[in-house]
Enzyme design. Structure first.
Site, PDB file in Angstrom:
ATOM      1  N   GLY A  14       2.260  -5.228  12.172  1.00  0.00           N
ATOM      2  CA  GLY A  14       3.483  -5.139  11.364  1.00  0.00           C
ATOM      3  C   GLY A  14       4.685  -4.819  12.228  1.00  0.00           C
ATOM      4  CB  SER A  16       7.683  -9.109  12.795  1.00  0.00           C
ATOM      5  OG  SER A  16       7.471  -8.875  11.413  1.00  0.00           O
ATOM      6  CG  ASN A  92       3.513  -0.029  10.937  1.00  0.00           C
ATOM      7  OD1 ASN A  92       3.990   0.973  10.417  1.00  0.00           O
ATOM      8  ND2 ASN A  92       4.117  -1.220  10.858  1.00  0.00           N
ATOM      9  CB  SER A 144       2.419   6.043   2.166  1.00  0.00           C
ATOM     10  OG  SER A 144       3.553   6.221   1.340  1.00  0.00           O
ATOM     11  CE1 TYR A 158       2.158   0.883   0.619  1.00  0.00           C
ATOM     12  CE2 TYR A 158       2.817   2.827  -0.618  1.00  0.00           C
ATOM     13  CZ  TYR A 158       2.819   2.096   0.555  1.00  0.00           C
ATOM     14  OH  TYR A 158       3.480   2.576   1.660  1.00  0.00           O
ATOM     15  CB  ALA A 160      -5.917   3.057  -4.374  1.00  0.00           C
ATOM     16  CE  LYS A 162      -0.028   2.102   3.184  1.00  0.00           C
ATOM     17  NZ  LYS A 162       0.183   1.875   4.614  1.00  0.00           N
ATOM     18  CB  ILE A 191      11.072   4.730   6.238  1.00  0.00           C
ATOM     19  CG1 ILE A 191      10.131   5.943   6.347  1.00  0.00           C
ATOM     20  CG2 ILE A 191      11.694   4.373   7.578  1.00  0.00           C
ATOM     21  CD1 ILE A 191      10.774   7.249   6.724  1.00  0.00           C
TER      22      ILE A 191
HETATM   23  P1  NAP Z   1       8.208  -4.050   6.131  1.00  0.00           P
HETATM   24  O1  NAP Z   1       9.585  -3.826   6.617  1.00  0.00           O
HETATM   25  O2  NAP Z   1       7.987  -4.917   4.932  1.00  0.00           O
HETATM   26  O3  NAP Z   1       7.336  -4.627   7.348  1.00  0.00           O
HETATM   27  C1  NAP Z   1       5.985  -4.905   7.146  1.00  0.00           C
HETATM   28  C2  NAP Z   1       5.410  -5.519   8.404  1.00  0.00           C
HETATM   29  O4  NAP Z   1       4.011  -5.775   8.205  1.00  0.00           O
HETATM   30  C3  NAP Z   1       6.028  -6.855   8.761  1.00  0.00           C
HETATM   31  O5  NAP Z   1       6.032  -7.014  10.158  1.00  0.00           O
HETATM   32  C4  NAP Z   1       5.074  -7.857   8.129  1.00  0.00           C
HETATM   33  O6  NAP Z   1       5.210  -9.142   8.703  1.00  0.00           O
HETATM   34  C5  NAP Z   1       3.742  -7.160   8.457  1.00  0.00           C
HETATM   35  N1  NAP Z   1       2.614  -7.584   7.616  1.00  0.00           N
HETATM   36  C6  NAP Z   1       2.519  -7.554   6.260  1.00  0.00           C
HETATM   37  N2  NAP Z   1       1.331  -8.034   5.881  1.00  0.00           N
HETATM   38  C7  NAP Z   1       0.661  -8.361   7.020  1.00  0.00           C
HETATM   39  C8  NAP Z   1      -0.617  -8.925   7.275  1.00  0.00           C
HETATM   40  N3  NAP Z   1      -1.468  -9.233   6.291  1.00  0.00           N
HETATM   41  N4  NAP Z   1      -0.976  -9.137   8.566  1.00  0.00           N
HETATM   42  C9  NAP Z   1      -0.131  -8.829   9.588  1.00  0.00           C
HETATM   43  N5  NAP Z   1       1.079  -8.293   9.393  1.00  0.00           N
HETATM   44  C10 NAP Z   1       1.472  -8.075   8.125  1.00  0.00           C
HETATM   45  O7  NAP Z   1       7.483  -2.678   5.798  1.00  0.00           O
HETATM   46  P2  NAP Z   1       7.755  -1.188   6.339  1.00  0.00           P
HETATM   47  O8  NAP Z   1       8.571  -0.504   5.331  1.00  0.00           O
HETATM   48  O9  NAP Z   1       8.186  -1.228   7.742  1.00  0.00           O
HETATM   49  O10 NAP Z   1       6.275  -0.589   6.231  1.00  0.00           O
HETATM   50  C11 NAP Z   1       5.423  -0.493   7.362  1.00  0.00           C
HETATM   51  C12 NAP Z   1       4.274   0.447   7.018  1.00  0.00           C
HETATM   52  O11 NAP Z   1       4.821   1.724   6.649  1.00  0.00           O
HETATM   53  C13 NAP Z   1       3.423  -0.005   5.841  1.00  0.00           C
HETATM   54  O12 NAP Z   1       2.069   0.303   6.088  1.00  0.00           O
HETATM   55  C14 NAP Z   1       3.931   0.833   4.686  1.00  0.00           C
HETATM   56  O13 NAP Z   1       2.959   1.049   3.707  1.00  0.00           O
HETATM   57  C15 NAP Z   1       4.276   2.120   5.411  1.00  0.00           C
HETATM   58  N6  NAP Z   1       5.254   2.957   4.698  1.00  0.00           N
HETATM   59  C16 NAP Z   1       6.537   2.516   4.525  1.00  0.00           C
HETATM   60  C17 NAP Z   1       7.447   3.346   3.865  1.00  0.00           C
HETATM   61  C18 NAP Z   1       8.875   2.956   3.672  1.00  0.00           C
HETATM   62  O14 NAP Z   1       9.600   3.704   2.994  1.00  0.00           O
HETATM   63  N7  NAP Z   1       9.358   1.876   4.239  1.00  0.00           N
HETATM   64  C19 NAP Z   1       7.027   4.573   3.356  1.00  0.00           C
HETATM   65  C20 NAP Z   1       5.707   4.964   3.538  1.00  0.00           C
HETATM   66  C21 NAP Z   1       4.832   4.149   4.226  1.00  0.00           C
HETATM   67  P3  NAP Z   1       4.710 -10.490   7.932  1.00  0.00           P
HETATM   68  O15 NAP Z   1       5.163 -10.377   6.516  1.00  0.00           O
HETATM   69  O16 NAP Z   1       5.343 -11.606   8.691  1.00  0.00           O
HETATM   70  O17 NAP Z   1       3.233 -10.504   8.048  1.00  0.00           O
END
Ligand code: NAP
Length: 259
Positions: A14, A16, A92, A144, A158, A160, A162, A191
């Site tokens: 993740g 990118s 991630n 999370s 989601y 479940a 995490k 975030i």
């Molecule tokens: P994001 O901006 O949507 O980025 C998600 C990343 O994961 C992207 O690079 C996406 O690229 C990749 N991805 C999704 N499905 C994938 C798959 N099947 N295989 C490979 N790559 C995949 O999300 P984020 O907010 O940065 O979240 C990152 C992590 O932090 C997640 O695990 C999320 O649950 C956790 N988190 C986020 C927050 C928040 O507030 N943002 C809070 C708590 C936890 P592609 O779509 O191109 O695959």
């Protein structure tokens, strides 16, 4: 001051965009060589090229779906071919589509669990021999607060996934310890990331107001925790989870914040 991570080989799934991109950038700025992974080939290639230009360490792209065993095997091969091994795995990648249970199809549930939870198992299993070989392997899982600590309508699958990651981490820590590998989790609060782009301004404002530190987090806040878990100095910490949420989960009631 922590020991240098220069030259370490790091996988960030993740990577990118969002939190993963922030983690990848932080490691590459420390001189680590990073393989970033996402499904979208064009996007992951562009992010890797950008980070490779601006950071000290090398950054390479791998297009793979972390919920698919064959893709994960290829991801590990790519990292080993590019950088000679794997020292750190940042599991991630995650998705967080919102759907209430009443409207949720089995396929919705399965997709979220495959991307967020099965992927954690697949990535750890595939990277394990290489993490063992390096003699100081580290796994850092992005969980999370949603699930392990809090709940929100529409995110039962989601949540479940995490909470499941934390259960996995506790047992994996015991199994990986004899291999010299530690595994820990980070539990971000809200975030600002591309993944939150669809949420309304009103929701984001309400969120910020409900956080004692009065702001949403940024990717750098999570990346700092990842660097810490990867550091030599964190070698005796395993099976733990660190909440990074600006105090979001602390107030007993909203009134507690400005009391
Ligand atoms: P994001 O901006 O949507 O980025 C998600 C990343 O994961 C992207 O690079 C996406 O690229 C990749 N991805 C999704 N499905 C994938 C798959 N099947 N295989 C490979 N790559 C995949 O999300 P984020 O907010 O940065 O979240 C990152 C992590 O932090 C997640 O695990 C999320 O649950 C956790 N988190 C986020 C927050 C928040 O507030 N943002 C809070 C708590 C936890 P592609 O779509 O191109 O695959």
């Amino acid at each position: 001051m922590f020991s240098s991570l220069a030259g370490r080989s790091v996988i960030v799934t993740g990577g990118s965009k969002g939190i993963g991109k922030g983690i990848a950038k932080a490691f590459a700025n420390e001189g680590a060589n990073v393989t970033i992974v996402a499904r979208s080939g064009a996007e992951v290639a562009k992010t890797a090229a950008d980070l490779d230009q601006e950071c000290l360490g090398k950054v390479r792209a791998c297009s793979a779906d972390v919920g698919q065993e064959a893709d994960v095997a290829r991801m590990v091969e790519n990292a080993v071919d590019a950088f000679g091994g794997i020292d750190v795995l940042c599991a991630n990648a995650g998705v967080f589509p919102q759907k209430k249970i009443v409207d949720m199809a089995v396929a919705d549930w399965d997709r979220v669990l495959a991307t967020n939870l099965r992927s954690t198992f697949l990535c750890v299993k595939a990277a394990m021999p290489h993490l063992q070989k390096c003699g100081r392997g580290r796994v850092i899982v992005t969980s999370s607060i949603t699930g392990p600590v809090t709940g929100y309508p529409g995110w039962s699958h989601y949540a479940a996934s995490k909470a499941g990651q934390l259960g996995f981490v506790r047992t994996a820590a015991i199994e990986l310890a004899p291999m010299g590998i530690t595994i820990n989790a980070i539990q971000p609060g809200n975030i600002m990331s591309d993944g939150l782009a669809d949420l309304s301004d009103a929701y984001l404002k309400t969120m910020a107001a409900s956080i004692p530190l009065k702001r949403l987090g940024v990717a750098k806040d999570i990346a700092a925790a990842a660097l810490f878990f990867a550091a030599e100095e964190a070698a005796y910490i395993t099976g733990q989870a660190l909440v990074v949420d600006g105090g979001q989960t602390l107030p007993e009631t909203l009134e507690a914040i400005d009391a």
